[in-house]
Write an enzyme that holds these catalytic residues in place. Structure first.
Site: not given
Ligand SMILES: Cc1cc2nc3c(=O)[nH]c(=O)nc-3n(C[C@H](O)[C@H](O)[C@H](O)COP(=O)(O)O)c2cc1C
Length: 303
Positions: A21, A46, A69, A73, A99, A126, A129, A192, A216
């Protein structure tokens, strides 16, 4: 040929790789680089009940081995999602997960109820929040609050319900147990990690929101440890994520106990990341003579 399909409750995914997401939009921009029907699933950005413009820029900052980041939302709201984005996503030939990220229990319940009446394949709740009625403490930071919101959402939908946990807690296993007890079909982790990037010269935070969420490769060891902690505590499937950049990373998450995985930040570096992870995981399984990719789940042998 390796059988790549995985089972998450009642849902069968064609392979274990899911677009995370917030890093894949609603798939529209990504379709120019990908055959999206090849993905295991796509999680929508989300969603909130009403449209949101998100936070003021700067909203993203690169950090060592990671990305910080605070998008806030940004999304078109549930009604526009159901009217416009969901029909498009459902035409892509893969499993579509909505999501949702309500800022109150009532908002999450209302969204679940409306989504229940659609053809979306599942809901990912999620819990990172803030709960505005509880002093803006994240829903996912207290087990009683998780039980309350997951039970309330569960009561309103028959759809597969994945509960996405925040890592900003003392015991992730305790939070996963609360989600399981309240009727979740699976848990997704990790979201995150809260972080701060500083511009030394201006002496200001880099992000306009001051703090943000770190994702990341920098968070991968934390995410793996949390998946492993949760795997030993609960019985429902785990969807693991956090810094997955290639197939090796994906297999590591499965060894730690994940049934499926999500790829997030990697999509922002290479738009074909999900596709490449699937190909790479399949090749590894073939080399290791695994007939089914699902056989990797929980194979970690601790010392
Ligand atoms: C730019 C960005 C926007 C994100 N937006 C959402 C979101 O709207 N809803 C959500 O549950 N997680 C969101 N996440 C979290 C990711 O879905 C994921 O849980 C997190 O980045 C860890 O995975 P990764 O290291 O592969 O990015 C976001 C992550 C990033 C980088």
């Amino acid at each position: 040929m390796v059988n790549l399909s995985v089972q998450i409750g009642a849902l069968t995914l064609k392979n274990p790789v899911i677009a995370a997401s917030g890093t894949f939009g609603f798939g529209r921009e990504m379709q120019q680089w990908n055959e999206l029907s090849e993905l295991g699933a796509i999680c929508s950005k989300g969603l909130t009940l009403n449209p949101r413009l998100g936070n003021d820029p700067p909203r993203v900052a690169e950090t060592t081995g990671g990305l910080l980041n605070s998008v806030g939302l940004q999304n078109p709201g549930l009604e526009a999602f159901i009217a416009t984005e969901l029909p498009f996503m459902k035409s892509l030939g893969t499993t579509i997960i909505a999501n949702i990220a309500g800022h109150s229990l009532a908002e999450n319940v209302a969204m679940a109820e409306q989504l229940d009446a659609t053809d979306v394949d599942g809901i990912e709740l999620n819990l990172s929040c803030p709960n505005v009625s509880q002093g803006c403490m994240a829903f996912g930071s207290s087990a009683p609050m998780i039980e309350e919101v997951v039970s309330a959402v569960r009561a309103k939908t028959q759809k597969p319900l994945w509960v996405k946990l925040t890592p900003n807690v003392t015991s992730i296993a305790e939070m996963a147990l609360a989600a399981e007890a309240a009727g979740a079909d699976a848990v997704s982790l990790i979201n995150t990690l809260l972080g701060l990037a500083i511009d030394r010269k201006s002496r200001r935070p880099v992000l306009r929101n001051n703090t943000g969420g770190l994702s990341g490769p920098a968070i991968k060891p934390v995410a793996l440890r949390m998946v492993w902690d949760v795997y030993r505590a609960i019985r429902i499937p785990i969807i693991g994520m956090g810094g997955i950049m290639n197939g090796e990373d994906g297999i590591e998450f499965m060894l730690a106990g994940a049934t499926a995985i999500q790829v997030g930040t990697a999509n922002l570096i290479s738009p074909t990341a999900c596709h490449d992870v699937i190909t790479n995981m399949s090749a590894i399984a073939q080399t290791e003579n695994m007939a089914q990719i699902s056989q990797y789940t929980g194979l970690l042998q601790p010392w």
